[in-house]
Motif scaffolding. Structure first.
Motif, PDB file in Angstrom:
ATOM      1  N   ASP A  86       0.849  -1.207   0.011  1.00  0.00           N
ATOM      2  CA  ASP A  86       0.081   0.103  -0.005  1.00  0.00           C
ATOM      3  C   ASP A  86       1.105   1.224  -0.091  1.00  0.00           C
ATOM      4  O   ASP A  86       0.544   2.317  -0.500  1.00  0.00           O
ATOM      5  CB  ASP A  86      -0.976  -0.069   1.165  1.00  0.00           C
ATOM      6  CG  ASP A  86      -2.071  -1.155   0.942  1.00  0.00           C
ATOM      7  OD1 ASP A  86      -2.188  -1.689   0.037  1.00  0.00           O
ATOM      8  OD2 ASP A  86      -2.789  -1.403   2.066  1.00  0.00           O
ATOM      9  N   THR A  89       2.461   1.817  -3.659  1.00  0.00           N
ATOM     10  CA  THR A  89       1.464   2.170  -4.646  1.00  0.00           C
ATOM     11  C   THR A  89       1.083   3.590  -4.436  1.00  0.00           C
ATOM     12  O   THR A  89       1.089   4.330  -5.532  1.00  0.00           O
ATOM     13  CB  THR A  89       0.192   1.093  -4.696  1.00  0.00           C
ATOM     14  OG1 THR A  89      -0.365   1.373  -3.527  1.00  0.00           O
ATOM     15  CG2 THR A  89       0.414  -0.319  -5.210  1.00  0.00           C
ATOM     16  N   ALA A  90       1.050   3.979  -3.337  1.00  0.00           N
ATOM     17  CA  ALA A  90       0.520   5.447  -2.871  1.00  0.00           C
ATOM     18  C   ALA A  90       1.631   6.473  -3.270  1.00  0.00           C
ATOM     19  O   ALA A  90       1.558   7.397  -3.793  1.00  0.00           O
ATOM     20  CB  ALA A  90       0.422   5.645  -1.375  1.00  0.00           C
ATOM     21  N   HIS A  92       4.214   5.469  -5.427  1.00  0.00           N
ATOM     22  CA  HIS A  92       4.546   5.641  -6.961  1.00  0.00           C
ATOM     23  C   HIS A  92       3.419   6.658  -7.538  1.00  0.00           C
ATOM     24  O   HIS A  92       3.844   7.390  -8.443  1.00  0.00           O
ATOM     25  CB  HIS A  92       4.233   4.268  -7.333  1.00  0.00           C
ATOM     26  CG  HIS A  92       4.058   3.916  -9.035  1.00  0.00           C
ATOM     27  ND1 HIS A  92       2.996   4.190  -9.803  1.00  0.00           N
ATOM     28  CD2 HIS A  92       5.222   3.596  -9.733  1.00  0.00           C
ATOM     29  CE1 HIS A  92       3.211   4.084 -11.006  1.00  0.00           C
ATOM     30  NE2 HIS A  92       4.477   3.777 -11.161  1.00  0.00           N
ATOM     31  N   ASP A  93       2.049   6.586  -7.075  1.00  0.00           N
ATOM     32  CA  ASP A  93       1.251   7.266  -7.621  1.00  0.00           C
ATOM     33  C   ASP A  93       1.400   8.990  -7.506  1.00  0.00           C
ATOM     34  O   ASP A  93       1.289   9.888  -8.322  1.00  0.00           O
ATOM     35  CB  ASP A  93      -0.148   6.820  -7.391  1.00  0.00           C
ATOM     36  CG  ASP A  93      -0.676   5.907  -7.702  1.00  0.00           C
ATOM     37  OD1 ASP A  93       0.078   5.140  -8.654  1.00  0.00           O
ATOM     38  OD2 ASP A  93      -1.547   5.089  -7.301  1.00  0.00           O
ATOM     39  N   ARG A  94       1.971   9.189  -6.280  1.00  0.00           N
ATOM     40  CA  ARG A  94       2.191  10.498  -5.908  1.00  0.00           C
ATOM     41  C   ARG A  94       3.329  11.153  -6.599  1.00  0.00           C
ATOM     42  O   ARG A  94       3.325  12.303  -7.401  1.00  0.00           O
ATOM     43  CB  ARG A  94       2.305  10.659  -4.387  1.00  0.00           C
ATOM     44  CG  ARG A  94       2.335  12.092  -3.893  1.00  0.00           C
ATOM     45  CD  ARG A  94       1.053  12.693  -4.134  1.00  0.00           C
ATOM     46  NE  ARG A  94       1.079  14.406  -3.971  1.00  0.00           N
ATOM     47  CZ  ARG A  94       1.398  15.057  -4.637  1.00  0.00           C
ATOM     48  NH1 ARG A  94       1.842  14.769  -6.070  1.00  0.00           N
ATOM     49  NH2 ARG A  94       1.355  16.588  -4.460  1.00  0.00           N
ATOM     50  N   THR A  96       4.638   9.886  -9.409  1.00  0.00           N
ATOM     51  CA  THR A  96       4.296  10.138 -10.863  1.00  0.00           C
ATOM     52  C   THR A  96       3.511  11.300 -11.167  1.00  0.00           C
ATOM     53  O   THR A  96       3.682  12.071 -12.246  1.00  0.00           O
ATOM     54  CB  THR A  96       3.438   8.845 -11.503  1.00  0.00           C
ATOM     55  OG1 THR A  96       4.272   7.768 -11.011  1.00  0.00           O
ATOM     56  CG2 THR A  96       3.057   8.909 -12.937  1.00  0.00           C
ATOM     57  N   ALA A  97       2.557  11.619 -10.383  1.00  0.00           N
ATOM     58  CA  ALA A  97       1.564  12.978 -10.560  1.00  0.00           C
ATOM     59  C   ALA A  97       2.449  14.131 -10.398  1.00  0.00           C
ATOM     60  O   ALA A  97       2.396  15.040 -11.095  1.00  0.00           O
ATOM     61  CB  ALA A  97       0.763  13.005  -9.325  1.00  0.00           C
ATOM     62  N   ARG A 104       8.573   2.263 -13.144  1.00  0.00           N
ATOM     63  CA  ARG A 104       7.001   2.124 -13.534  1.00  0.00           C
ATOM     64  C   ARG A 104       6.649   0.731 -12.588  1.00  0.00           C
ATOM     65  O   ARG A 104       7.082  -0.125 -12.787  1.00  0.00           O
ATOM     66  CB  ARG A 104       6.994   1.955 -15.095  1.00  0.00           C
ATOM     67  CG  ARG A 104       7.161   3.087 -15.590  1.00  0.00           C
ATOM     68  CD  ARG A 104       6.844   2.943 -16.985  1.00  0.00           C
ATOM     69  NE  ARG A 104       7.136   1.939 -17.768  1.00  0.00           N
ATOM     70  CZ  ARG A 104       8.391   1.728 -18.505  1.00  0.00           C
ATOM     71  NH1 ARG A 104       9.214   2.516 -18.556  1.00  0.00           N
ATOM     72  NH2 ARG A 104       8.576   0.636 -18.948  1.00  0.00           N
ATOM     73  N   LEU A 105       5.411   1.010 -12.093  1.00  0.00           N
ATOM     74  CA  LEU A 105       4.695  -0.055 -11.451  1.00  0.00           C
ATOM     75  C   LEU A 105       3.908  -1.017 -12.531  1.00  0.00           C
ATOM     76  O   LEU A 105       3.034  -0.482 -13.210  1.00  0.00           O
ATOM     77  CB  LEU A 105       3.619   0.334 -10.374  1.00  0.00           C
ATOM     78  CG  LEU A 105       2.963  -0.591  -9.626  1.00  0.00           C
ATOM     79  CD1 LEU A 105       3.941  -1.484  -8.823  1.00  0.00           C
ATOM     80  CD2 LEU A 105       2.105  -0.018  -8.663  1.00  0.00           C
ATOM     81  N   ASP A 170      -2.585  11.627   1.698  1.00  0.00           N
ATOM     82  CA  ASP A 170      -3.591  11.725   0.503  1.00  0.00           C
ATOM     83  C   ASP A 170      -4.943  10.953   0.552  1.00  0.00           C
ATOM     84  O   ASP A 170      -5.780  11.293  -0.357  1.00  0.00           O
ATOM     85  CB  ASP A 170      -2.732  11.101  -0.666  1.00  0.00           C
ATOM     86  CG  ASP A 170      -1.521  11.804  -1.230  1.00  0.00           C
ATOM     87  OD1 ASP A 170      -1.388  13.067  -0.582  1.00  0.00           O
ATOM     88  OD2 ASP A 170      -0.885  11.729  -2.162  1.00  0.00           O
ATOM     89  N   ASN A 171      -5.114  10.366   1.804  1.00  0.00           N
ATOM     90  CA  ASN A 171      -6.401   9.683   1.845  1.00  0.00           C
ATOM     91  C   ASN A 171      -7.235  10.357   3.009  1.00  0.00           C
ATOM     92  O   ASN A 171      -8.050   9.827   3.575  1.00  0.00           O
ATOM     93  CB  ASN A 171      -6.232   8.381   2.135  1.00  0.00           C
ATOM     94  CG  ASN A 171      -6.018   7.387   0.982  1.00  0.00           C
ATOM     95  OD1 ASN A 171      -6.702   7.278  -0.111  1.00  0.00           O
ATOM     96  ND2 ASN A 171      -4.721   6.701   0.828  1.00  0.00           N
TER      97      ASN A 171
END
Length: 333
Positions: A86, A89-90, A92-94, A96-97, A104-105, A170-171
């Motif tokens: 978890d 992935t959080a 990686h997404d942050r 990337t944004a 890359r995942l 972020d959540n």
């Protein structure tokens, strides 16, 4: 905090173990070989080599791979054990944004269908580490370091509404500490207590170290800005693409925090190369507090780890010794 437990049955994964995960990721290639990469303490990192010459990297979070033998992280604590799918992935997404390069995942699996653990497959960034480049080819290393400085500028341009791990903030979550400096101060005082029972020099200086932490903390003024930082960024946590562009790894600890915390770690780990990464406008009071706290953390953690079955205890003892001497300088000047 107690020492890691001994783990006499620790088992690392084989090609047969990882083949089902590789197939689940959508690969129609045959997994030809698996190599467990060295250096990690919290997760297993395996290079997957396929029969067409391509590669990928598998991350596996299991008790056999975590030499800290820690409980699941409490997301409310910014410095809780930073490991898990978890968190990856959080982060990686942050990143990337934010336009910051990280592998890359390619596949994330929390189902435990193919392995009895959370696992992920990511891009294999094949240009080696920045640490290797700085040693092997100073010119290429300098170019990559300059690119890393640009990436850090982009990273640190992003802020959060509060401090804490990206997976929490972020959540919509909030941390359990009142401020960045309060969390660092409390952690440093706990580290002193832990170190004092493991090293007589720390025991003798216990009161002076605690006084130094409290004195430095008293100089820090309140702040409400919380910057996106890696948190543990050394040159070994930066991989290079074949054309020399940096990609950040070991990103599960990504958090919003004081940017000074990032720079204290950068200064420690990059040493003579840090000047390229230096940023203007840093708070000197926070830097002083965080330097002492960082040294104490890098004594307590390694000394705890060597009481378990970490396969390279000498390396951890060297880290602890260096940082203990640096911490003691704060009370012997």
């Amino acid at each position: 905090m107690t020492a890691p437990r001994k783990h006499p049955t620790r088992r690392h994964l084989t090609r047969a173990d990882l083949a089902p995960l590789a197939r689940a990721a959508g690969s129609h290639r045959t997994l030809a070989a698996v190599t467990r990469l060295q250096g990690g303490t919290k997760k297993g990192v395996y290079r997957l080599a396929f029969d067409d010459g391509s590669t990928a990297v598998a991350y596996v979070w299991s008790p056999d791979e975590d030499y800290w033998d820690a409980d699941p992280p409490d997301l409310r604590d910014p410095f809780a054990h930073g490991t898990g799918l978890d968190l990856l992935t959080a982060a990686h997404d942050r990143l990337t944004a934010a336009g910051v390069r990280t592998p890359r995942l390619l596949h994330a699996d929390a189902t435990h269908t193919h392995l009895p653990a959370d696992a992920a497959i990511v891009e294999d960034v094949t240009g080696g580490s920045l640490e290797e480049a700085l040693d092997r080819d100073p010119r290429a290393g300098a170019e990559a370091l300059a690119r890393l400085a640009e990436q850090l500028t982009a990273l640190h341009a992003h802020e959060g509404p509060t401090f804490g791990k990206v997976a929490l903030v972020d959540n919509g979550g909030t941390p359990d500490a009142g401020s960045c400096e309060r969390r660092v101060t409390d952690g440093a005082l706990r580290d002193i207590e832990e170190i004092a029972v493991r090293d007589p020099r720390a025991a003798a200086a216990r009161a002076q170290l605690a006084d130094a932490v409290r004195s430095l903390a008293a100089e820090v003024r309140p702040r409400t800005r919380h910057t996106l930082i890696h948190g543990e960024l050394g040159p070994d946590h930066v991989l290079l693409t074949p054309d020399g562009h940096p990609a950040l790894i070991d990103v599960e600890g990504l958090l919003y925090f004081d940017v000074e915390y990032e720079h204290v770690f950068l200064e420690l780990r990059f040493g003579p190369h840090y000047d390229v990464l230096r940023a203007p406008g840093l708070d000197e009071d926070r830097l002083r507090l965080y330097r002492l706290a960082m040294h104490l953390s890098l004594v307590a953690g390694p000394l705890r780890l060597v009481e378990g079955d970490f396969p390279n205890p000498g390396w951890m003892r060297e880290i602890a010794e260096y940082n203990l001497l640096r911490a003691l300088e704060f009370v012997t000047r």
